[in-house]
Design a protein around this motif. Structure first.
Motif, PDB file in Angstrom:
ATOM      1  N   ASP A 264      89.056  51.334 -92.862  1.00 34.21           N
ATOM      2  CA  ASP A 264      87.814  51.102 -93.586  1.00 34.21           C
ATOM      3  C   ASP A 264      87.628  49.649 -93.981  1.00 34.21           C
ATOM      4  OD1 ASP A 264      87.069  53.718 -93.375  1.00 34.21           O
ATOM      5  OD2 ASP A 264      87.916  54.317 -95.303  1.00 34.21           O
ATOM      6  N   TYR A 265      88.712  48.894 -94.089  1.00 33.54           N
ATOM      7  CA  TYR A 265      88.599  47.490 -94.473  1.00 33.54           C
ATOM      8  C   TYR A 265      88.335  46.585 -93.277  1.00 33.54           C
ATOM      9  CZ  TYR A 265      90.043  48.567 -99.218  1.00 33.54           C
ATOM     10  OH  TYR A 265      90.084  49.054-100.491  1.00 33.54           O
ATOM     11  N   MET A 266      88.246  47.161 -92.076  1.00 35.01           N
ATOM     12  CA  MET A 266      87.926  46.422 -90.850  1.00 35.01           C
ATOM     13  C   MET A 266      88.919  45.279 -90.616  1.00 35.01           C
ATOM     14  SD  MET A 266      83.778  46.359 -91.375  1.00 35.01           S
ATOM     15  CE  MET A 266      83.272  46.122 -89.693  1.00 35.01           C
ATOM     16  N   ASP A 267      90.184  45.569 -90.900  1.00 34.98           N
ATOM     17  CA  ASP A 267      91.252  44.604 -90.658  1.00 34.98           C
ATOM     18  C   ASP A 267      92.014  44.895 -89.373  1.00 34.98           C
ATOM     19  OD1 ASP A 267      90.651  43.270 -92.948  1.00 34.98           O
ATOM     20  OD2 ASP A 267      92.200  44.215 -94.171  1.00 34.98           O
ATOM     21  N   ARG A 268      91.799  46.062 -88.782  1.00 33.07           N
ATOM     22  CA  ARG A 268      92.518  46.454 -87.571  1.00 33.07           C
ATOM     23  C   ARG A 268      91.553  47.151 -86.632  1.00 33.07           C
ATOM     24  NH1 ARG A 268      97.944  50.289 -87.162  1.00 33.07           N
ATOM     25  NH2 ARG A 268      98.923  49.181 -85.431  1.00 33.07           N
ATOM     26  N   ASN A 269      91.614  46.796 -85.345  1.00 31.81           N
ATOM     27  CA  ASN A 269      90.710  47.403 -84.380  1.00 31.81           C
ATOM     28  C   ASN A 269      91.386  47.528 -83.030  1.00 31.81           C
ATOM     29  OD1 ASN A 269      89.979  44.879 -82.670  1.00 31.81           O
ATOM     30  ND2 ASN A 269      89.581  44.204 -84.763  1.00 31.81           N
ATOM     31  N   ILE A 270      90.775  48.326 -82.175  1.00 36.07           N
ATOM     32  CA  ILE A 270      91.224  48.498 -80.792  1.00 36.07           C
ATOM     33  C   ILE A 270      90.099  48.024 -79.884  1.00 36.07           C
ATOM     34  CG2 ILE A 270      90.482  50.918 -80.778  1.00 36.07           C
ATOM     35  CD1 ILE A 270      92.724  51.448 -78.745  1.00 36.07           C
ATOM     36  N   VAL A 271      90.446  47.250 -78.866  1.00 39.80           N
ATOM     37  CA  VAL A 271      89.458  46.649 -77.972  1.00 39.80           C
ATOM     38  C   VAL A 271      89.840  46.962 -76.535  1.00 39.80           C
ATOM     39  CG1 VAL A 271      88.380  44.513 -77.188  1.00 39.80           C
ATOM     40  CG2 VAL A 271      88.973  44.787 -79.599  1.00 39.80           C
ATOM     41  N   ALA A 272      88.891  47.444 -75.755  1.00 35.87           N
ATOM     42  CA  ALA A 272      89.077  47.702 -74.323  1.00 35.87           C
ATOM     43  C   ALA A 272      88.086  46.836 -73.543  1.00 35.87           C
ATOM     44  CB  ALA A 272      88.858  49.177 -74.004  1.00 35.87           C
ATOM     45  N   ARG A 273      88.575  46.198 -72.463  1.00 37.23           N
ATOM     46  CA  ARG A 273      87.731  45.338 -71.639  1.00 37.23           C
ATOM     47  C   ARG A 273      87.912  45.689 -70.169  1.00 37.23           C
ATOM     48  NH1 ARG A 273      88.724  39.249 -72.279  1.00 37.23           N
ATOM     49  NH2 ARG A 273      90.753  39.914 -71.480  1.00 37.23           N
ATOM     50  N   GLY A 274      86.853  45.542 -69.417  1.00 34.75           N
ATOM     51  CA  GLY A 274      86.893  45.658 -67.970  1.00 34.75           C
ATOM     52  C   GLY A 274      86.030  44.572 -67.351  1.00 34.75           C
ATOM     53  N   TRP A 275      86.496  43.931 -66.270  1.00 31.48           N
ATOM     54  CA  TRP A 275      85.750  42.822 -65.696  1.00 31.48           C
ATOM     55  C   TRP A 275      85.996  42.742 -64.190  1.00 31.48           C
ATOM     56  CZ3 TRP A 275      88.462  38.981 -63.158  1.00 31.48           C
ATOM     57  CH2 TRP A 275      89.841  38.922 -63.409  1.00 31.48           C
ATOM     58  N   PHE A 276      85.070  42.095 -63.491  1.00 32.03           N
ATOM     59  CA  PHE A 276      85.246  41.781 -62.077  1.00 32.03           C
ATOM     60  C   PHE A 276      84.533  40.465 -61.797  1.00 32.03           C
ATOM     61  CE2 PHE A 276      81.239  43.958 -62.274  1.00 32.03           C
ATOM     62  CZ  PHE A 276      80.449  43.378 -61.286  1.00 32.03           C
ATOM     63  N   ALA A 277      85.091  39.683 -60.866  1.00 32.96           N
ATOM     64  CA  ALA A 277      84.577  38.343 -60.592  1.00 32.96           C
ATOM     65  C   ALA A 277      83.587  38.317 -59.445  1.00 32.96           C
ATOM     66  CB  ALA A 277      85.735  37.385 -60.299  1.00 32.96           C
ATOM     67  N   GLY A 278      83.253  39.461 -58.871  1.00 35.20           N
ATOM     68  CA  GLY A 278      82.341  39.482 -57.732  1.00 35.20           C
ATOM     69  C   GLY A 278      83.084  39.278 -56.419  1.00 35.20           C
ATOM     70  N   GLU A 279      82.455  39.671 -55.322  1.00 33.55           N
ATOM     71  CA  GLU A 279      83.079  39.548 -53.997  1.00 33.55           C
ATOM     72  C   GLU A 279      82.717  38.207 -53.355  1.00 33.55           C
ATOM     73  OE1 GLU A 279      83.594  42.149 -49.883  1.00 33.55           O
ATOM     74  OE2 GLU A 279      81.800  42.418 -51.124  1.00 33.55           O
ATOM     75  N   GLN A 280      83.742  37.528 -52.860  1.00 33.11           N
ATOM     76  CA  GLN A 280      83.557  36.261 -52.141  1.00 33.11           C
ATOM     77  C   GLN A 280      83.821  36.508 -50.657  1.00 33.11           C
ATOM     78  OE1 GLN A 280      83.374  32.426 -53.408  1.00 33.11           O
ATOM     79  NE2 GLN A 280      82.299  32.944 -51.545  1.00 33.11           N
ATOM     80  N   THR A 281      82.919  36.057 -49.776  1.00 36.83           N
ATOM     81  CA  THR A 281      83.054  36.297 -48.344  1.00 36.83           C
ATOM     82  C   THR A 281      83.051  34.981 -47.579  1.00 36.83           C
ATOM     83  OG1 THR A 281      80.660  36.537 -48.050  1.00 36.83           O
ATOM     84  CG2 THR A 281      81.923  38.538 -48.540  1.00 36.83           C
ATOM     85  N   TYR A 282      83.625  35.045 -46.378  1.00 39.46           N
ATOM     86  CA  TYR A 282      83.647  33.903 -45.462  1.00 39.46           C
ATOM     87  C   TYR A 282      83.484  34.452 -44.049  1.00 39.46           C
ATOM     88  CZ  TYR A 282      85.658  30.291 -42.433  1.00 39.46           C
ATOM     89  OH  TYR A 282      85.866  29.387 -41.421  1.00 39.46           O
ATOM     90  N   GLY A 283      82.659  33.787 -43.231  1.00 44.53           N
ATOM     91  CA  GLY A 283      82.438  34.300 -41.889  1.00 44.53           C
ATOM     92  C   GLY A 283      82.111  33.228 -40.878  1.00 44.53           C
ATOM     93  N   PHE A 284      82.433  33.550 -39.622  1.00 48.44           N
ATOM     94  CA  PHE A 284      82.094  32.680 -38.490  1.00 48.44           C
ATOM     95  C   PHE A 284      81.839  33.571 -37.285  1.00 48.44           C
ATOM     96  CE2 PHE A 284      83.507  30.639 -34.549  1.00 48.44           C
ATOM     97  CZ  PHE A 284      82.652  29.529 -34.525  1.00 48.44           C
ATOM     98  N   ASN A 285      80.747  33.308 -36.572  1.00 48.77           N
ATOM     99  CA  ASN A 285      80.407  34.064 -35.379  1.00 48.77           C
ATOM    100  C   ASN A 285      79.939  33.100 -34.293  1.00 48.77           C
ATOM    101  OD1 ASN A 285      80.375  37.168 -36.129  1.00 48.77           O
ATOM    102  ND2 ASN A 285      79.428  36.084 -37.852  1.00 48.77           N
TER     103      ASN A 285
END
Length: 546
Positions: A264-285
Motif C-alpha cells: 500500500d505504501y508503493m515502495d515495492r513493485n513487480i515489473v514485466a517487459r517485452g521488446w523486439f528490435a524489428g527485423e533487419q534484412t539484406y539481399g542481392f539478386n
C-alpha cells in the motif's frame, strides 16, 4: 479542579505524541507524494468537520500560560493528516456500529468544536459553491495560459475513518492526476481512478505501464565476399555482395512494460517487459546474360595445390548464363521480470534496487542459391545445368538472473528516469548449416549434399552453452501532456557477450577434393568464432504514470 487539570493534561499529551510522531516520520523520509499521480507541488485540500448528533463535553477556561504553552508547542496549527499513511489508499471495512461516538467540545455552554466519523461509502466534500469547479495543475506550463485559481478558505474538517490515522483526503469525483489543460481538468475521474483499468473494475493505483516505439541500430556483421566479377586477388575485380558490414540500418520495433504495486505504501513493485528490435534484412539478386561475368569467389586450399583465390562460375560471356540470389535477416528480442524495492527517496527522487529473471534472443540466417546453364561444350555439355545452395541459421538464447538500479525524478510536469542493470547466465548457441548441389546433364539429374561454403566437413547442427553477460542501460525523459499519462523520449542500449553471428560460421577457405574427406585438408571447418553483439537506439512512447 484536579479532574479538570488531569483531563487537560491528557489532552495536551496526546497531541504532543501525534506531533512528535509526525516529525519522526518526516525525518525518516516519509515523503508520501513522490509516487502518487499528484505532483509534489499539488494544492492541499483540507478535510471537513461535521457538527450533528454529537455528545457534549464541558471544558473550563484555561489559563493564559497554558494556552501560550500550547500555542508555542505548535499543536494549534498542526494538520490532522500528520500521521503516516499509505501513498495508495486502502479502504477499510467500516460500519456505523464500529465507529466511536461523536464528541462535542464546548465552553461555558457554547459549542467550540465538533468531531464525527463516517463510513467509506458516505464520503463527500462540503465545498463552498463558488469553489466547486476549482482544479489544480501540476505546473504552470500545464495550464496552457490559464489563470491561477486561488485556494478556497479553510473549511470544517470531516475525519475519514482510516486505520492509518487522519487521511485528510475524503473526496469522490475529483481528478487524482492533478492535471489541467486550459481552464478545466479532464472532466473528473471516478473513485477507482483514471484510465481504462477503472472501467474494468480494477484500481488504477495498482498498476502502471508504458508502450514505446523503438528505433534501433544493430552493431552489424561483416560477411566475406560472396559474389564478384573475378578473382579476389585481381585489383580490377568488382565485389557485388559481401566484404561489407550488413545489418547496420535502422529498424522499427516496440517495447511493452506492465507493473503492479505489491504494498500500500508503493515502495515495492513487480515489473514485466517485452521488446523486439524489428527485423533487419539484406539481399542481392542477379540474373546475368552473356554480356556480364558473375562468379562466387573462395580461397582454394586443396592439398597439393598452392592456395589461390578461385571462383565458381555462374555467368560469363560465351560460356554460361545464370542467376544468383543472396538473402540474410536478423532478429533481436527479449523479455524480463523484476522485483523493484525502494531504497532511497528524497525531494521528488526515488532509487529502486531490482532483481529478477531476464531473457534475450538473437537470430540470424543466410541463404545463397545459384544456377548456371552451359552455353558451350567445355567442362559440361551445352544445356547442362549446375545449381548449388548454402544455408546458415544461427540462434543465440540467453537465460539468467539480473541485478540493477532504477531511478525516477519528477519536477512538476517533467520527469526523468534511468535504468542500469546487468544480466548473467547461460547462452545457448546453435548453428544449422546445410548445402546441396543439383546437376542435370543430358536429362540425367543428380543431387549431392555439398554446396560451396557448406560441405560435409561443416554441415549439420552444432550447439553449445557458455556463460555470458547481458548489460543494459536506458534513459527516459517524460512530459505530462495528458491526464495520468506521460509522453516519453529516451535512449536504450543492450548487449550480449559471446554471441554467435553469421560471420563466425562462414569459412571461405575450401578444399575442393572431397572425394575422401579423411584425406587432405578438412575445409571448410566448423570452428566457429564468437563476439559481442549489441543493439541501441531511441524510443518514443506513452506511459501511464503512478
Amino acid at each position: 479542579m484536579i479532574q479538570d487539570a488531569l483531563r487537560r493534561f491528557a489532552f495536551v499529551t496526546c497531541f504532543l505524541a501525534v506531533g512528535v510522531f509526525h516529525c519522526a516520520t518526516g525525518a525518516l523520509g516519509g515523503d508520501r507524494t513522490i509516487r502518487r499521480k499528484q505532483p509534489d507541488r499539488s494544492t492541499y485540500q483540507p478535510p471537513v468537520l461535521e457538527t450533528h448528533h454529537l455528545e457534549t463535553v464541558t471544558v473550563t477556561q484555561a489559563d493564559r500560560s497554558e494556552q501560550a504553552g500550547e500555542q508555542h508547542s505548535g499543536l494549534v496549527d498542526a494538520p490532522l493528516d500528520a500521521l503516516p499513511q499509505p501513498r495508495r489508499r486502502a479502504e477499510p471495512v467500516v460500519t456505523e456500529a464500529s465507529l466511536p461516538d461523536p464528541v462535542v467540545l464546548s465552553e461555558n455552554g457554547a459549542t467550540v468544536q465538533t468531531v464525527s466519523y463516517e463510513t467509506s461509502n458516505q464520503r463527500h466534500v462540503n465545498v463552498d459553491p463558488q469553489h466547486q469547479a476549482v482544479q489544480t495543475c501540476s505546473c504552470e506550463s500545464c495550464r496552457s495560459g490559464g489563470a491561477h485559481v486561488p485556494l478556497p478558505p479553510p473549511m470544517p474538517h470531516t475525519v475519514d475513518a482510516s486505520p492509518y490515522g487522519f487521511a485528510g483526503e475524503v473526496f469522490d469525483g475529483g481528478c487524482d492526476s492533478q492535471f489541467c489543460d486550459g481552464a478545466s481538468c479532464d472532466g473528473g475521474c471516478d473513485a477507482i481512478g483514471c484510465g481504462p483499468l477503472g472501467r474494468l473494475g480494477l484500481s488504477a493505483n495498482d498498476w502502471f505501464g508504458s508502450v514505446e516505439l523503438l528505433l534501433m541500430f544493430r552493431s552489424g556483421d561483416r560477411l566475406p565476399a560472396l559474389a564478384s566479377d573475378g578473382t579476389l586477388d585481381d585489383t580490377d575485380t568488382q565485389i557485388f555482395a559481401g566484404r561489407e558490414t550488413v545489418f547496420k540500418d535502422m529498424t522499427a520495433g516496440g517495447r511493452l512494460t506492465v507493473g503492479a504495486w505489491l504494498d500500500d505504501y508503493m515502495d515495492r513493485n513487480i515489473v514485466a517487459r517485452g521488446w523486439f528490435a524489428g527485423e533487419q534484412t539484406y539481399g542481392f539478386n542477379a540474373n546475368q546474360n552473356t554480356h556480364t561475368t558473375l562468379v562466387r569467389p573462395f580461397f582454394n586450399v586443396t592439398d597439393g595445390v598452392v592456395p589461390i583465390d578461385d571462383t565458381r562460375i555462374i555467368a560469363t560471356p560465351g560460356e554460361a548464363s545464370g542467376e544468383l540470389s543472396i538473402r540474410a535477416d536478423s532478429n533481436t528480442f527479449g523479455a524480463d521480470v523484476s522485483i523493484r524495492q525502494l531504497w532511497y527517496k528524497r525531494q521528488g527522487a526515488t532509487v529502486d534496487l531490482l532483481y529478477g529473471y531476464q531473457y534475450m534472443g538473437m537470430d540470424q540466417s543466410l541463404t545463397i542459391a545459384d544456377r548456371a546453364t552451359a552455353l558451350s561444350d567445355g567442362v559440361r555439355p551445352i544445356g547442362s545445368v549446375l545449381a548449388t545452395s548454402d544455408s546458415f541459421d544461427v540462434e543465440n538464447d540467453f537465460h539468467g538472473g539480473q541485478l540493477g538500479v532504477a531511478t525516477h525524478y519528477r519536477e512538476g510536469c517533467w520527469s526523468f528516469s534511468t535504468l542500469a542493470k546487468i544480466g548473467f547466465g547461460s547462452i545457448r548457441r546453435r548453428a544449422v548449416l546445410a548445402g546441396s548441389t543439383f546437376t542435370s546433364i543430358d536429362g540425367n539429374n543428380a543431387t549431392d549434399p555439398n554446396g560451396i561454403l557448406v560441405r560435409s566437413t561443416n554441415s549439420g547442427t552444432h550447439s553449445d552453452n557458455t556463460f555470458g553477460w547481458v548489460p543494459e542501460l536506458d534513459f527516459t525523459l517524460g512530459w505530462q501532456k495528458y491526464p495520468c499519462f506521460d509522453v516519453t523520449f529516451g535512449y536504450h542500449i543492450i548487449a550480449m557477450t559471446d554471441a554467435l553471428e553469421l560471420s563466425g560460421v562462414i569459412d571461405p577457405n575450401l578444399s575442393v577434393n572431397l572425394a575422401d574427406p579423411a584425406v587432405g585438408a578438412q575445409r571448410p571447418t566448423s570452428n566457429f568464432r564468437h563476439g559481442t553483439f549489441y543493439v541501441q537506439g531511441i524510443h518514443f512512447g506513452l506511459a501511464y504514470i503512478y
